[in-house]
Scaffold this motif. Structure first.
Motif, mmCIF file in Angstrom:
data_model
loop_
_atom_site.group_PDB
_atom_site.id
_atom_site.type_symbol
_atom_site.label_atom_id
_atom_site.label_comp_id
_atom_site.label_asym_id
_atom_site.label_seq_id
_atom_site.Cartn_x
_atom_site.Cartn_y
_atom_site.Cartn_z
ATOM 1 N N THR A 221 0.891 -1.173 -0.168
ATOM 2 C CA THR A 221 0.164 -0.172 -0.006
ATOM 3 C C THR A 221 0.894 1.234 -0.097
ATOM 4 O O THR A 221 2.236 1.129 0.138
ATOM 5 N N GLU A 222 0.406 2.471 0.083
ATOM 6 C CA GLU A 222 1.002 3.726 -0.185
ATOM 7 C C GLU A 222 1.910 3.885 1.310
ATOM 8 O O GLU A 222 2.863 4.355 1.298
ATOM 9 N N THR A 223 1.379 3.285 2.472
ATOM 10 C CA THR A 223 2.034 3.236 3.551
ATOM 11 C C THR A 223 3.070 2.466 3.877
ATOM 12 O O THR A 223 3.716 2.237 4.875
ATOM 13 N N GLY A 224 3.368 1.437 2.687
ATOM 14 C CA GLY A 224 4.113 0.169 3.098
ATOM 15 C C GLY A 224 3.463 -1.097 3.768
ATOM 16 O O GLY A 224 4.497 -1.907 3.854
ATOM 17 N N THR A 225 2.327 -1.130 3.959
ATOM 18 C CA THR A 225 1.820 -2.268 4.292
ATOM 19 C C THR A 225 1.719 -3.336 3.111
ATOM 20 O O THR A 225 1.290 -3.164 2.041
ATOM 21 N N VAL A 226 2.011 -4.889 3.587
ATOM 22 C CA VAL A 226 1.884 -5.811 2.500
ATOM 23 C C VAL A 226 0.529 -6.256 2.451
ATOM 24 O O VAL A 226 -0.016 -6.727 3.478
ATOM 25 N N ALA A 227 -0.250 -6.081 1.086
ATOM 26 C CA ALA A 227 -1.779 -6.234 0.996
ATOM 27 C C ALA A 227 -1.939 -7.624 0.502
ATOM 28 O O ALA A 227 -2.757 -8.187 0.541
ATOM 29 N N ALA A 228 -0.940 -8.224 -0.397
ATOM 30 C CA ALA A 228 -0.716 -9.494 -0.813
ATOM 31 C C ALA A 228 0.566 -9.915 -1.125
ATOM 32 O O ALA A 228 1.472 -8.965 -1.354
ATOM 33 N N ALA A 229 0.836 -11.039 -1.197
ATOM 34 C CA ALA A 229 2.223 -11.539 -1.914
ATOM 35 C C ALA A 229 2.264 -13.013 -2.342
ATOM 36 O O ALA A 229 1.271 -13.751 -1.872
ATOM 37 N N GLY A 230 3.116 -13.332 -3.016
ATOM 38 C CA GLY A 230 3.277 -14.607 -3.691
ATOM 39 C C GLY A 230 4.607 -15.228 -3.982
ATOM 40 O O GLY A 230 5.479 -14.328 -4.014
ATOM 41 N N LEU A 231 4.926 -16.344 -3.709
ATOM 42 C CA LEU A 231 6.463 -17.005 -3.953
ATOM 43 C C LEU A 231 6.040 -17.391 -5.451
ATOM 44 O O LEU A 231 5.255 -18.264 -5.599
ATOM 45 N N PHE A 232 7.340 -17.166 -5.930
ATOM 46 C CA PHE A 232 7.461 -17.828 -7.555
ATOM 47 C C PHE A 232 8.900 -18.451 -7.440
ATOM 48 O O PHE A 232 9.883 -18.102 -6.923
ATOM 49 N N VAL A 233 8.904 -19.360 -8.239
ATOM 50 C CA VAL A 233 10.221 -20.136 -8.604
ATOM 51 C C VAL A 233 10.624 -20.230 -10.084
ATOM 52 O O VAL A 233 9.665 -20.939 -10.910
ATOM 53 N N SER A 234 11.758 -19.774 -10.460
ATOM 54 C CA SER A 234 12.188 -19.722 -11.888
ATOM 55 C C SER A 234 13.114 -20.758 -11.995
ATOM 56 O O SER A 234 14.365 -20.837 -11.333
ATOM 57 N N THR A 235 13.104 -21.691 -12.906
ATOM 58 C CA THR A 235 13.929 -22.871 -13.238
ATOM 59 C C THR A 235 13.522 -23.093 -14.745
ATOM 60 O O THR A 235 12.597 -23.476 -15.184
ATOM 61 N N ASP A 236 14.835 -23.166 -15.494
ATOM 62 C CA ASP A 236 15.169 -23.421 -16.814
ATOM 63 C C ASP A 236 13.858 -23.080 -17.840
ATOM 64 O O ASP A 236 13.366 -24.007 -18.412
ATOM 65 N N GLY A 237 13.510 -21.868 -17.669
ATOM 66 C CA GLY A 237 12.563 -21.092 -18.479
ATOM 67 C C GLY A 237 11.219 -21.270 -18.180
ATOM 68 O O GLY A 237 10.358 -20.739 -18.627
ATOM 69 N N ILE A 238 10.859 -22.014 -16.828
ATOM 70 C CA ILE A 238 9.514 -22.317 -16.291
ATOM 71 C C ILE A 238 9.486 -21.259 -14.933
ATOM 72 O O ILE A 238 10.404 -21.657 -14.128
ATOM 73 N N VAL A 239 8.743 -20.316 -14.879
ATOM 74 C CA VAL A 239 8.404 -19.775 -13.564
ATOM 75 C C VAL A 239 7.137 -20.320 -12.948
ATOM 76 O O VAL A 239 6.158 -20.161 -13.631
ATOM 77 N N GLN A 240 7.299 -20.813 -11.944
ATOM 78 C CA GLN A 240 6.000 -21.266 -11.176
ATOM 79 C C GLN A 240 5.636 -20.598 -10.146
ATOM 80 O O GLN A 240 6.271 -20.018 -9.318
ATOM 81 N N TYR A 241 4.273 -20.227 -10.181
ATOM 82 C CA TYR A 241 3.650 -19.634 -8.908
ATOM 83 C C TYR A 241 3.687 -20.817 -7.763
ATOM 84 O O TYR A 241 2.772 -21.795 -8.163
ATOM 85 N N HIS A 242 4.181 -20.676 -6.647
ATOM 86 C CA HIS A 242 4.144 -21.748 -5.742
ATOM 87 C C HIS A 242 3.178 -21.638 -4.761
ATOM 88 O O HIS A 242 2.332 -22.232 -4.233
ATOM 89 N N LEU A 243 3.189 -20.254 -3.926
ATOM 90 C CA LEU A 243 2.389 -20.120 -2.786
ATOM 91 C C LEU A 243 1.868 -18.782 -2.531
ATOM 92 O O LEU A 243 2.861 -17.876 -3.008
#
Length: 344
Positions: A221-243
């Motif tokens: 947010t404008e005040t720096g609060t985390v509103a949403a977040a995700g972990l992604f993993v990049s391997t050999d040309g594939i980026v996976q949404y993890h959690l």
């Protein structure tokens, strides 16, 4: 074993994902139970690798201590074959023989929607189960084409978030505790099963094992609060949404849409081939699937594969679990192996 150099050598020679990395399989062994291992075979120029967790059987079945079963690590950790699939039946036969020698009774594989195997060859040895579609971005397409596939509702939300001053932060690992709190809150809100409640230690281990492959994308947010977040993993040309997760206070704004919008652009600029979002819970076409489907019209298919490598021991275990041995029941069963049904 995970420290065998052939494991990494095989991965370097062919398309793969982070689910196949020995470090990741070790992580899953620690948090899911079992011993990390891989079956490896070669014939001429062809090679075959199967990441596995080898598990002890439930004590209540009363099986001998040297009987075991095996399962794919969490995620799309499909068997890998190179350079073609011509040898797949031979390799599957070799796998079954080696598994029986190790006392393994059954194996459950989770197949990869983007690294597909020959279904005809698979069906000769075991049961192939289709769970549903998955969603991914084909990053070879232009930005304009990819953006045009995003639903009107998603685009409206994304533009509103930008107008409101929400921004993306990538790989600021001081935000990891915020992500973990969001993730746990999200799993409680959607009443997810125990399998999805990963511990704080799991996330710390994931970062240690995957290193620079792992990326944390946060919506601030404008005040720096985390509103949403995700972990992604990049391997050999594939980026996976993890959690991922969203803070309850911002649910009405759907800030996670900004995460996905940013990450497909980020992945394309990094010359990746695909950003895979996955599907619904258990592969079903539920509300989670429809949320993801609003970002791209490109689909994969998620299958699992059930292999009984020792039918006599499997029959004994099913009898011990009080299950009637019927092949028609096996096809109908939502659980595999059936003798573990009581654990669920």
């Amino acid at each position: 074993q995970p420290d065998d150099p052939r494991w990494r050598q095989h991965l370097e020679a062919m398309p793969h994902d982070f689910y196949h990395l020995p470090d990741y399989v070790e992580l899953c062994a620690k948090h899911e139970g079992g011993a990390a291992a891989a079956f490896y075979a070669e014939e001429g120029e062809s090679t075959f690798l199967v990441p596995l967790l080898i598990r002890s059987l439930p004590a209540e079945l009363g099986a001998p201590s040297d009987w075991q079963d095996s399962v794919s690590p969490y995620g799309y950790s499909t068997p890998l074959i190179s350079p073609s699939q011509d040898m797949l039946p031979d390799f599957l036969n070799a796998f079954a023989q080696a598994a029986r020698q190790r006392g393994i009774v059954t194996t459950f594989f989770r197949l990869h929607p983007l690294l597909t195997l020959d279904h005809l060859a698979l069906r000769k040895f075991g049961q192939l189960i289709r769970h549903g579609e998955t969603v991914y971005f084909d990053l070879a397409r232009s930005k304009e084409e990819l953006w045009s596939q995003v639903s009107t509702n998603h685009r409206r939300n994304i533009k509103k978030l930008v107008r409101l001053g929400f921004q993306i932060s990538v790989d600021d690992w001081t935000r990891l505790p915020d992500f973990i709190n969001l993730y746990h809150a999200t799993m409680k809100r959607v009443e997810a099963g125990d399998a999805y409640f990963f511990s704080r230690e799991y996330f710390e281990d994931l970062r240690a094992k995957l290193g620079d492959r792992l990326h944390l994308a946060c919506v601030l947010t404008e005040t720096g609060t985390v509103a949403a977040a995700g972990l992604f993993v990049s391997t050999d040309g594939i980026v996976q949404y993890h959690l991922g997760g969203t803070a309850p206070a911002y649910l009405s704004l759907a800030p996670f849409k900004l995460v996905i919008d940013f990450m497909w652009r980020w992945a394309q600029e990094g010359s990746q081939r695909a950003l895979h979002l996955g599907g619904g819970v258990g592969g079903t076409e539920d509300s989670l699937f429809h949320f993801k489907a609003g970002f791209s019209s490109t689909r994969g298919e998620f299958y699992s594969y059930r292999l009984i490598v020792d039918h006599e021991r499997n029959r004994i275990l099913e009898q011990a679990a009080g299950i009637q041995n019927s092949s028609s029941d096996l096809k109908q069963s939502a659980f595999f192996p059936r003798y573990r049904h009581a654990e669920r």
